[in-house]
Design a protein around this motif. Structure first.
Motif, short mmCIF file in Angstrom:
data_model
loop_
_atom_site.label_atom_id
_atom_site.label_comp_id
_atom_site.label_asym_id
_atom_site.label_seq_id
_atom_site.Cartn_x
_atom_site.Cartn_y
_atom_site.Cartn_z
N ASN A 9 0.83 -1.21 0.00
CA ASN A 9 0.00 0.00 0.00
C ASN A 9 0.87 1.25 0.00
N LEU A 10 1.97 1.19 0.73
CA LEU A 10 2.87 2.34 0.76
C LEU A 10 3.52 2.53 -0.60
N ALA A 11 3.86 1.45 -1.28
CA ALA A 11 4.47 1.57 -2.60
C ALA A 11 3.51 2.22 -3.59
N VAL A 12 2.24 1.86 -3.52
CA VAL A 12 1.24 2.47 -4.41
C VAL A 12 1.15 3.97 -4.15
N ALA A 13 1.10 4.34 -2.86
CA ALA A 13 0.99 5.76 -2.54
C ALA A 13 2.25 6.52 -2.94
N VAL A 14 3.42 5.92 -2.72
CA VAL A 14 4.67 6.59 -3.10
C VAL A 14 4.75 6.74 -4.61
N HIS A 15 4.27 5.77 -5.35
CA HIS A 15 4.30 5.88 -6.82
C HIS A 15 3.46 7.05 -7.30
N LYS A 16 2.30 7.24 -6.68
CA LYS A 16 1.46 8.38 -7.07
C LYS A 16 2.16 9.69 -6.75
N GLU A 17 2.74 9.79 -5.54
CA GLU A 17 3.42 11.03 -5.16
C GLU A 17 4.65 11.26 -6.03
N MET A 18 5.37 10.21 -6.33
CA MET A 18 6.57 10.33 -7.16
C MET A 18 6.21 10.79 -8.57
N PHE A 19 5.12 10.29 -9.07
CA PHE A 19 4.70 10.69 -10.42
C PHE A 19 4.38 12.18 -10.47
N ILE A 20 3.64 12.67 -9.49
CA ILE A 20 3.32 14.11 -9.44
C ILE A 20 4.59 14.92 -9.28
N MET A 21 5.50 14.47 -8.45
CA MET A 21 6.74 15.21 -8.18
C MET A 21 7.62 15.27 -9.42
N VAL A 22 7.68 14.17 -10.19
CA VAL A 22 8.49 14.17 -11.40
C VAL A 22 7.91 15.11 -12.44
N GLN A 23 6.60 15.11 -12.59
CA GLN A 23 5.98 16.02 -13.55
C GLN A 23 6.24 17.47 -13.19
N GLU A 24 6.15 17.80 -11.91
CA GLU A 24 6.41 19.17 -11.47
C GLU A 24 7.87 19.53 -11.67
N GLU A 25 8.76 18.59 -11.43
CA GLU A 25 10.18 18.87 -11.61
C GLU A 25 10.50 19.11 -13.09
N ARG A 26 9.87 18.37 -13.99
CA ARG A 26 10.08 18.59 -15.42
C ARG A 26 9.65 20.01 -15.79
N ARG A 27 8.52 20.43 -15.28
CA ARG A 27 8.01 21.77 -15.62
C ARG A 27 8.95 22.85 -15.10
N LEU A 28 9.41 22.70 -13.87
CA LEU A 28 10.27 23.73 -13.28
C LEU A 28 11.62 23.81 -13.98
N ARG A 29 12.19 22.67 -14.33
CA ARG A 29 13.49 22.71 -15.03
C ARG A 29 13.32 23.26 -16.44
N LYS A 30 12.19 23.02 -17.04
CA LYS A 30 11.95 23.60 -18.36
C LYS A 30 11.89 25.12 -18.27
N ALA A 31 11.22 25.63 -17.23
CA ALA A 31 11.15 27.08 -17.04
C ALA A 31 12.54 27.66 -16.78
N LEU A 32 13.35 26.92 -16.04
CA LEU A 32 14.70 27.39 -15.76
C LEU A 32 15.52 27.44 -17.05
N LEU A 33 15.34 26.48 -17.92
CA LEU A 33 16.05 26.46 -19.20
C LEU A 33 15.62 27.61 -20.07
N GLU A 34 14.33 27.91 -20.04
CA GLU A 34 13.83 29.04 -20.81
C GLU A 34 14.39 30.36 -20.30
N LYS A 35 14.70 30.43 -19.03
CA LYS A 35 15.29 31.66 -18.48
C LYS A 35 16.72 31.85 -18.94
N GLY A 36 17.35 30.76 -19.39
CA GLY A 36 18.71 30.90 -19.89
C GLY A 36 19.77 30.30 -19.02
#
Length: 1493
Positions: free
Chosen positions: A651-678
C-alpha cells in the motif's frame, strides 16, 4: 467568560474505540480501519484491552525538569487582544506623564477594548454623541438599562480612549514618518508596562506571579551563550507533536551565529540654562544623535527667553512654522521639535508639567509593533514528586476540596472562565516537550542500559509503544534516518491543573498519538481537517490584531480560543477526557487543543502512514506560502522510499508511486522554465549530506532536495525552482542548477516503483490462471507454493485471491497427508484414524477436482480396488455362518491392514467380540477357577451390554446378572453386620458365612466378616483363660482385652463383665487417691504409698540427708553467704532472716510464707480442760516441709477400710498391693512404739508430764493473770487487761470451734499479742530424758515421720521429746509473726468487704467497677506480700476436720521401688489376702469403716 455571557457548554464527544485483542495486534492497521469514522471528528480516543498495562519505565528519582510558565488569561486570543490594547493605551498615557487607572462600572472593570470597538462599529464618537446612542453602547456591553450608565461610559471614553484614538488616527499631529521600523524584524521584542498597577482590583491570590510581570519589565535578550548553557532553551523548537510552545524573545540567528541586540538610546537633547547679563534666560542646546529611533527617556524643558540670535530661527512651531510667542512654545523631550500649545489638537490650556512628547513621537511609540508572544521557562527545577506535591496543593487550595473529588465539568468551566477573564490572573506551570531520549521514555525500551523482565520485553516490542510506532514497516517515518525529536522520538508532558496546550496542527500535518501513563484526565478539543481553514479564518477575523503582527501565530502553539466561540461561527468542535491508560489520536491537519485536569504524565509522538503522503505534499505548499521552515524534506523522503521499492509495504508503494509521479511532472516543468530563463550550467549535489540550513530557499524557506538554483557570485544563498527570479540580480549566465537526480534517473526510479506497485496485479493474474486452470494445465504443488511464498516475501496485502490460494494449498496438503496415511506401512496406519469407504471415494473425487497435479491419485485408486475385493470376500464369509473364529479373526485383521473402514468389517468385529466375551464368562464361572471379584463380574456384564445381541449372549448375560444380584445382596448383609450399631452374636455371623460359601464370587465384606469372627473367637478364648486361671488378672490386662473387644464388630457377652470389673477398679483407685492425695498434688497414688527402697535403705537415706542439711548454715545467722551448700526454698530463693523454718524430718530450711506451717491458735488439743496455758510442749509447733509431707496421711482405720474394699475386687492393682505393704509397715511401727511407751522409764516420764500439767492447772487463775499482767506491762508490743490469760487459754482450748477466717479475725490480733507476751515465761526442759531413752524415741519418731499414715503414738513421742528439751522460742516467734501477717491480710480484706457493703447501700448502680478494681488491688497486695493465706487456712481446716496430721516424706527417685513392685505383681499368688497375712484380723475389724469411703 465575559460578563453577561452564558456559561461554557461542552462540545459533543469524539469517537471512542475499544479494539479486541486481535485488532489490537496491528496498530497502524487498526488506525486505518477506524480512519473513515474518526477522521471526520479530527481526534478520537482508543481504550486498549483491559489486560494491556505497560509498566512505567521512567527512573523517577533521576527525572528532573524545568517547566514553563503559563498565565491563563494571556492564552486566549480575544483576551490577549484586550490586554495588548490596554498595554498600548497605558503606554500612551504614561508617555505623556499620566498613569492609567481603569475605572469600575457596576462593580466590574470597564472593558476599554470592547468599548472602543463598539464605538467604532456604531459610527464613531461624534456620530454616537450626535444621535445620543450611548445607552445602546451600554446595552451592547451587557450593562443593565437605566442608571445613566451611558453618560458614565461617555465620560470615561472622552477621558481615556478618545485622545488615544485621535493620536492613532493622526488627526492631531503633522505629517511624519509613521513607519520608522519597517527595516526591523516584525517580532522585535517589546516590553509594555505593568497592568496591575493600573487596575483597581488586586491580582488573584492563587497566582504565584504578578500578571504579565515578566512581559512588563525590561529583561535582557538571551545571548547565544545563554542558549547553549540552558538545555531548556535549546528545546524550544517549532516542530513536534502535541502541545508545543515557543520560547519568549528568541531571535533567529544570522550567518555569523550572533544574536541581535536591542538598540537602546540615550537622551538626545540636553538643555543648559544660562543667564545673560541683562537678566534674561539664555539656553545652549547640545544635540547628540545615537539612533534613528525616537528616544524613550528625555528631559523636557520649556524654552524661556533666549537672547542669542542663533536660537531664534532654530525654535519654530512644526505646525504653523512660526517662532513667535516663545512663552507658549513647547520643546519635545523626544525629538527636539517645537509646538505652540494652541496649535496642538486638542489645544492645551497651559504648559504641562514634567515630561512632554510631541504627537509625532507619541504616534511613533504607539505604532511600534508588539513583541512575539511566547512562554518563558520557570526558574525552579522539579522532580516528579516535588512537582506533584505542588500541583496537588495548588488544585486542592484552589477548589477547596481533595483533588480526586473535583468534578471534571467544574474544572473545564473554571478553565474557560479564567482564560477569558481580564481581571483574574492565574499562573500555572507545565512540563511540556521534555525529550524522552534525554530523560527516558515512560515505555520500556529495548536498547536501554538496564535488563528488562519478560513482561517489559513484551511491551518494549509492542507496536503501541510510542518508541516503536513511528518506525513500524507501514510507517513513512521509518525511512527517515535522523531522530527527529517529537516526531520519531517521543516527548514527555508533566501537567498540573489548568496547564494547557493551545490550538495547533502537527508538523507536516502528520498524525500524532498521545498516551496518558498515569494521573488525572487530560481534556482534548479537536477540529477535523475539513474545517481547518475555517478555524484559521474565524480566528483571524476575530483577532486580526494578533495575526497582523504574527501571521504564523497558529504555528507557535501559544493561542487558545473558546470552543463555544468557534462553534458559534460554524466550526465543528469535539471534545474528550483522556483518562490514564488511554490513547488519543489526532489526524492530519486536525486542529486540537486542551488542558490538564490535574497532575498527570503523558507521552506523545508523530507517525505517518501511506494515506498521509498527499496531505504531506499539500503541507509543504502551505509552508511555502507562509515561508515556514520544514522539519524534513518531503521530496527527500519520497525519493528515499523510491530508491528501495522492494522494502516498501504494498500500500505504501502504491501511494509513493502516485506522489513520485506528481513530483516528477512538477520537476520537469520547473526545469523547463529554468532552461527558458537561460540557465544552462548544472552540477550534481548530494543534498542529503548538507545541513538543512544550507539548502533552504532564501525566499520560501523550503528545504531543497531534487534541485535548487544557485549563483557563482552569490554563494551564500540558493532558491527553489519556484522562486528562480528571487535569487539575485546577477546574470543568468552566472547562475547554475544544483540537482540531485537527472531527468532520466527520475523515470527509472518511477518505473521501479511502478513495478513494485503493479507487482501485485502481475502476481494476481498468475494466481487466477493457476486456480481456475484457464490454460488447461494444472500446476504442481511446488508451483502453487512458490506463488504463496512470493506473496509473503513481497508483503502483498491479505486479499481474497491470496486467501483462496492458501485454502487450495491447505486442501492439497490435507489430501496428500491422507494418501500418505493410506499407502504407508501398517504401524503408521494403526496410529492414524481410518477412512470410511465413502470418505475414500470423496477423497478421490476431491483430488481430481483440485487445480493441482498430484501423482498420489494413482495410489488412491489402487487402495480403492483392494477395498472392493475385501468387501466381496467378507460378505461371502458372513453368509456362511457359523464360520470358524479363526477365519473371522483373519478377515478382520486383513481389513485393519487396509486402513479403510468397510461396513462388513464391522459385522466381523461383532462376531469376534461375541465369541471372546462368551469365552471370558465361561472361564470366570468355571468351578475350578479362582473366584473373581465383584468388579470383574460387573465389568463382564458391562462388556456384554456393549456387544451385539445374540441368543447365547443373552443367556450368559441373564445368568451373570442373577449371580451378581445374589452376591450383592449377601455383601449388603455383611456390610450391615459390620457397620450396624447393634452388634450381632457370633452364631449369626457363622450362619451368614455358611450361606455364602457356594457363591463363585469373591465377596470383600464376607471376607472381612470371617476375619472379625476369627478374632472374636480368639478373644473369647483369652477371656476364658484369664477368668479360669489361678490368680486374679491385672488391671492392665483387663483394659487391653476391653479395648480389643470394643473394636470387634461382634456382640460379646463377656465384654460387659470385663468393663464392669475395670470400672470398679478405677473407682477404688479414685477413692484411694482422694484419701491420700492433697489438692493439686504433683504425685500419683502409687508414688505416695509405694516404698522407694527397702526400709533400712530408706532410713539410711534420710539420715544422710539430715546430716547434709544440718551442715548447711542457719538462715537465722546474720552473716549468711550464698554458697553451693546453702538451703534453697521451694520458691528458688535462699531462706534468710526472721521467718525461716527448719523441717523436723529433713532438717532443711524454708521460707515460712512459702510453705504450710502449724497454727498456735488453732492447735488441736487432746483434752479441752487438761492443757494449761504454759504447757508449751503441747503446742503444735512441729513443721514438716512440702518435700517430706507429700499426702494427707489418713488414719490407719481409713486405710483398713480401703483394703477391705480392695479384697472384694477380682482385679489386681499395683496401688492395692503397695497399700497393703504400707499398712503392714505402719502396724509394725505402731507395735514397736506402744512397747516403747509402755516401758517403765517412759511410763515414769509420762507420769511426770501428767503431774506437771496438773500443777499448772491447779494454780489460781488470778495469780496467773497477775503474772501475765506484769509480763505484758513490759512487753513492747502491747499491754493487756486482767483477763487476757483466760482469753488466750480459752482460745487455745476452744481452737476447734474456730472454723472460718471471719470468726477468727476480730479477736485474733489481740490474742497473738497476748501469746507473744507469754514467751519470756516459757522455761524448759521440763523433763530429763536420758540418752538411752532419747535415742530410741528419736529413731521411732523419724520412722513414724517417714510413714504416710497418721498414728497417735507419733504425737505422744513428739511431746516427750519436746518436753525433754528447751522450748524453741525462735520457731514460736516465727510462727507468731506468720500468723500476724495472715491476720493483717484478713483485716484488710474485712475492711474492703465492709466498705463495699456500705457503698452498695449508698449507690448500688454506679460504683461497681471501682470496687472490683480495689478488690483486685488488695489481692495483688496479698499475693506480693505473703503466700495465699486463704489457701493455707482452708487446707489446715480441711486437715483438722479429717483429724489428720499431714506429714510428707522426702521426695526421691521412685523408679527402684516401682520396678520392684512391678516384679512382685508378676508372681502368681493364691489371693490378694496372702500378700500381708498379718493384716487379716485388722481387716475383719475394719469392715464397718468401709462405708466412710
Amino acid at each position: 467568560m465575559e460578563p453577561g455571557c452564558d456559561e461554557f457548554l461542552p462540545p459533543p464527544e469524539c469517537p471512542v474505540f475499544e479494539p479486541s485483542w486481535a485488532e489490537f495486534q496491528d496498530p497502524l492497521g487498526y488506525i486505518a480501519k477506524i480512519r473513515p469514522i474518526a477522521e471526520k471528528a479530527g481526534i478520537c480516543k482508543i481504550r486498549p484491552p483491559a489486560d494491556w498495562q505497560p509498566p512505567f519505565a521512567v527512573e523517577v528519582d533521576n527525572f528532573r525538569f524545568t517547566p514553563r510558565i503559563q498565565r491563563l488569561n494571556e492564552l486566549e486570543a480575544q483576551t490577549r487582544v484586550k490586554l495588548n490594547y490596554l498595554d498600548q493605551i497605558a503606554k500612551f498615557w504614561e508617555i505623556q506623564g499620566s498613569s492609567l487607572k481603569i475605572p469600575n462600572v457596576e462593580r466590574r472593570i470597564l472593558d476599554l477594548y470592547s468599548l472602543s470597538k463598539i464605538v467604532m462599529e456604531e459610527g464613531g464618537y461624534e456620530a454616537i454623541c450626535k444621535d445620543r446612542r450611548w445607552a445602546r453602547v451600554a446595552q451592547r456591553l451587557h450593562y443593565p438599562p437605566g442608571r445613566n450608565i451611558g453618560s458614565l461610559l461617555r465620560s470615561h471614553y472622552e477621558r481615556i480612549i478618545y485622545p488615544y484614538e485621535m493620536f492613532q488616527s493622526g488627526a492631531n499631529h503633522v505629517q511624519c514618518n509613521t513607519h520608522p521600523f519597517d527595516n526591523e524584524v516584525k517580532d522585535k521584542e517589546y516590553k509594555p508596562h505593568s497592568i496591575p498597577l493600573r487596575q483597581s482590583v488586586q491580582p488573584s491570590k492563587f497566582s504565584s506571579y504578578s500578571r504579565r510581570a515578566k512581559r512588563l519589565q525590561t529583561d535582557p535578550e538571551p545571548t547565544e551563550e545563554d542558549i547553549e548553557k540552558n538545555p531548556e532553551l535549546k528545546k524550544l523548537q517549532i516542530y513536534g507533536p502535541g502541545p508545543k510552545m515557543m520560547g519568549l524573545g528568541l531571535m533567529a540567528k544570522d550567518k555569523d551565529k550572533t544574536v541581535r541586540k536591542k538598540v537602546t538610546c540615550t537622551p538626545a537633547v540636553t538643555v543648559k540654562d544660562q543667564r545673560s547679563g541683562d537678566g534674561n534666560m539664555s539656553s545652549a542646546l547640545l544635540k547628540q544623535h545615537y539612533s534613528l529611533e525616537p528616544c524613550t527617556k528625555t528631559t523636557m524643558q520649556l524654552r524661556k527667553n533666549h537672547s542669542s540670535a542663533q536660537f531664534i530661527d532654530s525654535y519654530i512651531c512644526q505646525i504653523c512654522s512660526r517662532g513667535d510667542e516663545d512663552d507658549k512654545l513647547l520643546f519635545c523631550d523626544g525629538c527636539d521639535d517645537n509646538y505652540h500649545i494652541f496649535c496642538l489638537l486638542p489645544p492645551l490650556p497651559e504648559i504641562p508639567r514634567g515630561i512632554w512628547r510631541c504627537p509625532k513621537c507619541i504616534l511613533a511609540e504607539c505604532k511600534q509593533p508588539p513583541e512575539a508572544f511566547g512562554f518563558e521557562q520557570a526558574t525552579q527545577e522539579y522532580t516528579l514528586q516535588s512537582f506533584g506535591e505542588m500541583a496537588d496543593s495548588f488544585k486542592s487550595d484552589y477548589f477547596n476540596m481533595p483533588v480526586h473529588m473535583v468534578p471534571t465539568e467544574l474544572v473545564e468551566k473554571e478553565f474557560w472562565r479564567l482564560v477569558s477573564s481580564i481581571d483574574e490572573d492565574v499562573t500555572v506551570e507545565y512540563g511540556a516537550d521534555i525529550h524522552s531520549k534525554e530523560f527516558g521514555s515512560g515505555f520500556p525500551v529495548s536498547n536501554s542500559k538496564r535488563n528488562l523482565s519478560p513482561e517489559e520485553k513484551e511491551y518494549a516490542t509492542s507496536g503501541w509503544n510510542l518508541n516503536v510506532m513511528p518506525v513500524l514497516d507501514q510507517s513513512v517515518l521509518c525511512h527517515i534516518n535522523a531522530d527527529i525529536s517529537g516526531m520519531k522520538v517521543p516527548w514527555l508532558y508533566v501537567g498540573m491543573v489548568f496547564s494547557a496546550f493551545c490550538w495547533h496542527i502537527e508538523d507536516h500535518w502528520s498524525y500524532s498519538i498521545n498516551y496518558l501513563h498515569w494521573g488525572e484526565p487530560k481534556t482534548w478539543y479537536g477540529v477535523p481537517s475539513l474545517a481547518a481553514e475555517h478555524l484559521e479564518e474565524v480566528m483571524k477575523r476575530l483577532t486580526p490584531e494578533l495575526f497582523d503582527s504574527q501571521p504564523d501565530l497558529l504555528h507557535q502553539l501559544v493561542t487558545l480560543m473558546n470552543p463555544n466561540t468557534l462553534m458559534s461561527h460554524g466550526v465543528p468542535v469535539v471534545r474528550t477526557n483522556q483518562c490514564a491508560g488511554e490513547f488519543v489520536i489526532t489526524f492530519p491537519r486536525a486542529y486540537h487543543s486542551g488542558f490538564n485536569q490535574g497532575y498527570n504524565f503523558a507521552e506523545a509522538v508523530n507517525f505517518c502512514t501511506a494515506d498521509w503522503l498527499p496531505a504531506g505534499r499539500q503541507c509543504i505548499e502551505h509552508y511555502r506560502r507562509l515561508r515556514r521552515y520544514c522539519v524534513f524534506s518531503h521530496e527527500e523522503l519520497i525519493c528515499k522510499m523510491a530508491a528501495f521499492p522492494e522494502t516498501l509495504d504494498l500500500n505504501l508503494a502504491v501511494a509513493v508511486h502516485k506522489e513520485m509521479f506528481i513530483m516528477v511532472q512538477e520537476e520537469r516543468r520547473l526545469r523547463k522554465a529554468l532552461l527558458e530563463k537561460g540557465v544552462t550550467e548544472a552540477e550534481r549535489e548530494a543534498f542529503e549530506l548538507l545541513p538543512d540550513d544550507e539548502r533552504q530557499c532564501i525566499k520560501c524557506k523550503t528545504t531543497c532536495f531534487l534541485s535548487a538554483l544557485a549563483c557563482y557570485d552569490c554563494p551564500d544563498g540558493l532558491v527553489c525552482l519556484s522562486h528562480i527570479n528571487d535569487l539575485c540580480k546577477c546574470s543568468s549566465s552566472r547562475q547554475y542548477l544544483r540537482y540531485r537526480y537527472t531527468l532520466d534517473e527520475l523515470p527509472t526510479m518511477l518505473h521501479k516503483l511502478k513495478i513494485r506497485a503493479e507487482s501485485f496485479d502481475t502476481w494476481a493474474n498468475k494466481v487466477r490462471v493457476a486456480l481456475e486452470v484457464e490454460d488447461g494445465r494444472k500446476r504442481s504443488f511446488e508451483e502453487l507454493r512458490a506463488l504463496e511464498s512470493e506473496a509473503r516475501e513481497r508483503r502483498f496485502p491479505n486479499s481474497e485471491l491470496l486467501q483462496r490460494l492458501k485454502n487450495c494449498l491447505s486442501e492439497v496438503e490435507a489430501c496428500i497427508s491422507q494418501v500418505l496415511g493410506l499407502v504407508s506401512g501398517q504401524v503408521a496406519r494403526m496410529d492414524t484414524p481410518q477412512l470410511t469407504l465413502t470418505e475414500l471415494r470423496v477423497l478421490l473425487e476431491q483430488m481430481g477436482s483440485l487445480p493441482c497435479a498430484m501423482h498420489q491419485i494413482g495410489d488412491v485408486k489402487d487402495v480403492l480396488e483392494q477395498v472392493e475385493a475385501y468387501q466381496a470376500e467378507a460378505r461371502e464369509a458372513l453368509a456362511t455362518l457359523p464360520s470358524s473364529p479363526g477365519l473371522l479373526q483373519s478377515l478382520l485383521e486383513r481389513g485393519q491392514q487396509l486402513g479403510v473402514e468397510v461396513p462388513e468389517a464391522h459385522q466381523l468385529q461383532q462376531q469376534v467380540e461375541q465369541a471372546q466375551w462368551l469365552d471370558e464368562v465361561k472361564q470366570a464361572l468355571a468351578p475350578s477357577a479362582h473366584r473373581g471379584s465383584l468388579v470383574i463380574m460387573q465389568g463382564l456384564l458391562v462388556m456384554g451390554a456393549k456387544i451385539a445381541s445374540s441368543p447365547s449372549v443373552d443367556k450368559a448375560r441373564a445368568e451373570l446378572q442373577e449371580l451378581l444380584t445374589i452376591a450383592e445382596r449377601w455383601e449388603e448383609k455383611a456390610h450391615f453386620c459390620l457397620e450396624a450399631r447393634q452388634k450381632h452374636p457370633p452364631a449369626t455371623l457363622e450362619a451368614i458365612i455358611r450361606e455364602t460359601e457356594n457363591i463363585p464370587v469373591h465377596l470383600p465384606n464376607i471376607q472381612t466378616l470371617k476375619e472379625a469372627l476369627t478374632k472374636a473367637q480368639a478373644w473369647i478364648a483369652d477371656v476364658d483363660e484369664i477368668q479360669n486361671g489361678d490368680h486374679y488378672p491385672c488391671l492392665d490386662d483387663l483394659e487391653g482385652l476391653v479395648a480389643v473387644g470394643r473394636d470387634l464388630p461382634v456382640g460379646l457377652e463377656e465384654l460387659r463383665q470385663l468393663e464392669l470389673q475395670v470400672l470398679t477398679a478405677h473407682s477404688w483407685r479414685e477413692k484411694a487417691a482422694k484419701t491420700f492425695l492433697k489438692k493439686n498434688s504433683c504425685y500419683t497414688l502409687l508414688e505416695i504409698v509405694a516404698f522407694k527402697e527397702g526400709e533400712q535403705k530408706e532410713k539410711e537415706g534420710i539420715l544422710q540427708l539430715r546430716r547434709t542439711n544440718s551442715a548447711k548454715p542457719s538462715p537465722l545467722t546474720p552473716s549468711l553467704m550464698a554458697s553451693s551448700a546453702t538451703s534453697m526454698c521451694v520458691c528458688g530463693q535462699v531462706p534468710a532472716g526472721v521467718g525461716a523454718l527448719q523441717c523436723d524430718l529433713c532438717q532443711d530450711w524454708f521460707h515460712g510464707q512459702c510453705v504450710s506451717v502449724p497454727r498456735l491458735l488453732t492447735s488441736p488439743r487432746p483434752s479441752l480442760t487438761s492443757s494449761p496455758l504454759l504447757a508449751w510442749w503441747e503446742w503444735d509447733t512441729k513443721f514438716l516441709c512440702p518435700l517430706c509431707m507429700r499426702s494427707r496421711r489418713p488414719r490407719l482405720e481409713t486405710i483398713l477400710a480401703l483394703l477391705v474394699a480392695l479384697q472384694r475386687l477380682p482385679v489386681r492393682l499395683p496401688e492395692g498391693e503397695a497399700l497393703q505393704c504400707l499398712t503392714e509397715r505402719a502396724i509394725g511401727w505402731q507395735d514397736r512404739a506402744r512397747k516403747a511407751l509402755a516401758s517403765e522409764d517412759v511410763t515414769a516420764l509420762l507420769q511426770q508430764l501428767a503431774e506437771l500439767r496438773q500443777q499448772l492447772q491447779a494454780k489460781p487463775r488470778s495469780e496467773e493473770a497477775s503474772v501475765y499482767t506484769l509480763a505484758t506491762a513490759c512487753d513492747p508490743i502491747r499491754g493487756g487487761s486482767g483477763n487476757t490469760v483466760s482469753k488466750v487459754q480459752g482460745l487455745l482450748e476452744n481452737g476447734d470451734s474456730v472454723t472460718t477466717p471471719e470468726n477468727i479475725a476480730p479477736a485474733k490480733g489481740s490474742d497473738l499479742e497476748l501469746l507473744s507476751s507469754l514467751l519470756p515465761q516459757l522455761t524448759g526442759p521440763v523433763l530429763k530424758l536420758p540418752e538411752a531413752i532419747r535415742a530410741p524415741l528419736e529413731e521411732l519418731m523419724m520412722e513414724g515421720d517417714l510413714l504416710e499414715v497418721t498414728l497417735d503414738e507419733n504425737h505422744s513421742i513428739w511431746q516427750l521429746l519436746q518436753a525433754g528439751q528447751p522450748p524453741d522460742l525462735d520457731r514460736i516467734r516465727t510462727l507468731l509473726e506468720l500468723e500476724k501477717l495472715e491476720h493483717q491480710g484478713s483485716r484488710t480484706r474485712s475492711r474492703a468487704l465492709e466498705r463495699r457493703r456500705r457503698r452498695q447501700k449508698v449507690d448500688q448502680g454506679g460504683k461497681f467497677e471501682d470496687l472490683v478494681q480495689q478488690e483486685l488491688q488488695s489481692k495483688r497486695a496479698r499475693s506480693s506480700g505473703i503466700t495465699s493465706q486463704e489457701g493455707q487456712k482452708k487446707e489446715h481446716f480441711q486437715e483438722k476436720a479429717d483429724r489428720e496430721n499431714t506429714f510428707l516424706t522426702p521426695s526421691t527417685d521412685n523408679s527402684p521401688f516401682l520396678k520392684r513392685n512391678q516384679n512382685n505383681l508378676q508372681h502368681k499368688d493364691s489371693g490378694s489376702s496372702a500378700a500381708c497375712p498379718s493384716l487379716m484380723p485388722l481387716l475383719q475389724l475394719s469392715c464397718h469403716d468401709e462405708q466412710e469411703l
